[in-house]
Design an enzyme around this catalytic site. Structure first.
Site, mmCIF file in Angstrom:
data_model
loop_
_atom_site.group_PDB
_atom_site.id
_atom_site.type_symbol
_atom_site.label_atom_id
_atom_site.label_comp_id
_atom_site.label_asym_id
_atom_site.label_seq_id
_atom_site.Cartn_x
_atom_site.Cartn_y
_atom_site.Cartn_z
ATOM 1 N N ASP A 7 0.896 -1.197 -0.052
ATOM 2 C CA ASP A 7 0.026 0.179 0.068
ATOM 3 C C ASP A 7 0.935 1.099 -0.031
ATOM 4 O OD1 ASP A 7 -1.567 2.124 1.243
ATOM 5 O OD2 ASP A 7 -3.263 0.520 1.112
ATOM 6 N N GLN A 59 -15.582 2.002 0.585
ATOM 7 C CA GLN A 59 -14.720 1.758 -0.475
ATOM 8 C C GLN A 59 -14.476 2.994 -1.215
ATOM 9 O OE1 GLN A 59 -16.824 -0.765 -3.569
ATOM 10 N NE2 GLN A 59 -14.796 -0.726 -4.699
ATOM 11 N N HIS A 75 -10.520 -4.594 -4.289
ATOM 12 C CA HIS A 75 -9.250 -4.906 -3.670
ATOM 13 C C HIS A 75 -9.512 -5.223 -2.317
ATOM 14 C CE1 HIS A 75 -10.374 -0.626 -3.029
ATOM 15 N NE2 HIS A 75 -9.517 -0.643 -1.914
ATOM 16 N N HIS A 101 -7.282 -5.726 1.313
ATOM 17 C CA HIS A 101 -6.263 -5.084 2.180
ATOM 18 C C HIS A 101 -5.632 -6.441 2.923
ATOM 19 C CE1 HIS A 101 -6.754 -0.776 1.628
ATOM 20 N NE2 HIS A 101 -7.917 -1.140 1.109
#
Length: 142
Positions: free
Chosen positions: A30, A93, A99, A101
């Protein structure tokens, strides 16, 4: 239509710290991590959310998520790991490309991840629970 940041990363149009990639998905750390090793797993093709995700891609993503989780555990020995995936603005979101995490959690490190869970305050009867169960079952093949 403009590409999401994740489509741009997958296409190599903008840089990212890629840790894994194959024909279906890509994983990268990230850009604004909550903890050491915070990694995202993202399909290459544009899929907005879990409701639009086909089962084959979803199964592949879970295989890679599992692989990444084990790599993070081996690399950093966190005390725990959260796997987080949000759908829709109301569920936080912010990039409308599905996606996942992977957020390693460390006992003595603040990570800014304010995860809080409370039970539904509506005390449902056994009859209501059974009705909810039946409604879900009815919609499984919808």
């Amino acid at each position: 239509m403009s590409k999401t940041i994740f489509e741009q990363i997958a296409a190599g149009e903008i840089p990212a710290n890629i840790v894994y990639e194959d024909d279906v998905c890509i994983a990268f750390t990230d850009a604004f991590p909550l903890s050491k090793g915070h990694t995202l797993v993202v399909p290459r093709k544009p899929v907005e959310n879990i409701y639009d995700l086909d089962e084959e891609t979803g199964a592949h993503l879970m295989k890679v998520i599992t692989k990444m989780a084990n790599a993070l555990r081996s690399a950093f020995s966190p005390e725990g790991l959260n796997v987080v995936q949000n759908n829709g603005a109301y569920a936080s979101q912010s990039v409308f490309h599905i996606h996942f995490h992977l957020i390693p959690r460390y006992k003595d490190e603040y990570d800014g991840f304010g995860y809080h869970w409370e039970q539904d305050p509506n005390k449902r009867t056994d009859e209501e629970k059974s009705e909810i169960q039946n409604i879900i079952r009815t919609h499984l093949n919808a």
